[in-house]
Design an enzyme around this catalytic site. Structure first.
Site, mmCIF file in Angstrom:
data_model
loop_
_atom_site.group_PDB
_atom_site.id
_atom_site.type_symbol
_atom_site.label_atom_id
_atom_site.label_comp_id
_atom_site.label_asym_id
_atom_site.label_seq_id
_atom_site.Cartn_x
_atom_site.Cartn_y
_atom_site.Cartn_z
ATOM 1 N N GLU A 54 1.178 -1.445 0.017
ATOM 2 C CA GLU A 54 -0.365 0.022 -0.019
ATOM 3 C C GLU A 54 1.317 0.980 -0.231
ATOM 4 O OE1 GLU A 54 -2.829 1.983 2.763
ATOM 5 O OE2 GLU A 54 -2.496 0.321 3.492
ATOM 6 N N ASP A 60 -5.107 9.264 9.107
ATOM 7 C CA ASP A 60 -4.145 9.040 10.041
ATOM 8 C C ASP A 60 -3.249 9.310 11.057
ATOM 9 O OD1 ASP A 60 -3.227 7.498 7.327
ATOM 10 O OD2 ASP A 60 -2.371 9.450 6.229
#
Length: 272
Positions: free
Chosen positions: A57, A68
Site C-alpha cells: 500500500e 492517519d
C-alpha cells in the site's frame, strides 16, 4: 505475441490465490511515497517484493490526513517537505514497475487530490502507472459512485474500509460494491502501532466473512509477527504501517534494507 499483463483486481486476486492453504495472512506493508527521501519509493517497493510480501500500500501524502495517526502524519509531512506530490508518487510506482515490480500496488489517498486532477484523469493516470487499487478513507460508500465507475473503467479496484462501528446495512452495501479486497479497520480511531489486536477486530472479520467472499485485510495497529499468527484463519492479509514507518525512521541502514528486514521479520515470525 506479448505476454498477457495481469493488473488491477486480477493481479490482486492472483496474489491472494497464491497464498498456501492454511498459511498466516499475507503481509501488505504501508509505505509513504517520498519518505524518508523523495526518491526512495521505487527501492522500497522492490524491497517489499524481495521480502515476500503479498502486496504493498502506497500512501500519497496529503496535508490533511484524517485517518492517519501521528507516525504516518509525520512521514507525510516529511514527504511533502521533500517535494512529493500525487503525480510524482504515480511516476515512482511506474518506475518500480519498469524495474520489474510484480506485486499488487494499492494507492491510499484522499478525495481532494483526486478531485483536483479530475476523477477520470486521476484513475487513468493511476492505472497507467501500474496501480491496481485505490483506498480513499474520507469518501463514504454512498458518495463513491462516480469514483467507483471511473476506477472500474480504468481497471482499478476501489477498496472499501469498514470498521467495528459500521452498521450491518452499510457493511452489506460496502461489501457489495467492493473490488480487490475489503479493508477491515481493527479499531475506531487513527493508525498507529498497538500492543494487541482488539476483540472487536475479530468480530468485524467474522461479519465481513459472512457478507462477502472477497479477501479480508486487517489494518490499523498491527505491529508484531505474533499479530499475523493470531490472524491465521481469520483473514487473508494484514496491513502494517506505523510500525514499519517507525522502523524506517529509526534505522541506521538504508531505507530499502530496513523495509526488507522488517517485512522478513514479520513474515518469518509467523509460523509457516
Amino acid at each position: 505475441m506479448s505476454a498477457l499483463v495481469v493488473c488491477g483486481p486480477a493481479r490482486l486476486s492472483a496474489a491472494f490465490a497464491a497464498r498456501p492453504a492454511g498459511s498466516a495472512p499475507g503481509l501488505i506493508p504501508y509505505l509513504t511515497a517520498g519518505f524518508p527521501r523523495r526518491d526512495d519509493t521505487e527501492a522500497l517497493l522492490l524491497a517489499a517484493e524481495h521480502a515476500g510480501c503479498l502486496g504493498v500500500e502506497v500512501g500519497i501524502p496529503f496535508s490533511d490526513p484524517l485517518a492517519d495517526g501521528p507516525t504516518i502524519q509525520r512521514s507525510s509531512q516529511h514527504a511533502l517537505a521533500n517535494g512529493m506530490s500525487a503525480p510524482l508518487a504515480l511516476e515512482q510506482v511506474a518506475g518500480a514497475r519498469a524495474a520489474g515490480l510484480g506485486l499488487p500496488v494499492v494507492a491510499m489517498t484522499y478525495i481532494n487530490p483526486i478531485l483536483a486532477r479530475g476523477v477520470e484523469r486521476f484513475c487513468a493516470a493511476a492505472a497507467g502507472a501500474g496501480v491496481d487499487g485505490l483506498i480513499v478513507p474520507d469518501l463514504p460508500d454512498d458518495e463513491a459512485g462516480e469514483l467507483r465507475v471511473q476506477a472500474g473503467s480504468a481497471g482499478l479496484a476501489l477498496i472499501p474500509l469498514v470498521a467495528p462501528t459500521t452498521t450491518e446495512e452499510r457493511l452489506a452495501r460496502a461489501c457489495a460494491h467492493a473490488a480487490g479486497f475489503v479493508y477491515c479497520v481493527s479499531i475506531t480511531g487513527t493508525t498507529g502501532a498497538r500492543e494487541r489486536i482488539a476483540p472487536e477486530a475479530f468480530a468485524l472479520l467474522e461479519r465481513v466473512g459472512r457478507a462477502s467472499t472477497l479477501p479480508r485485510a486487517l489494518g490499523f495497529g498491527l505491529s508484531r509477527p505474533e499479530h499475523l499468527e493470531q490472524l491465521r484463519g481469520r483473514c487473508e492479509a494484514a496491513v502494517v504501517g506505523a510500525a514499519l514507518i517507525d522502523a524506517i525512521a529509526a534505522a541506521a541502514e538504508p531505507a530499502a534494507a530496513a523495509v526488507e528486514r522488517f517485512c522478513v521479520s514479520m513474515l518469518s515470525g509467523a509460523a509457516a
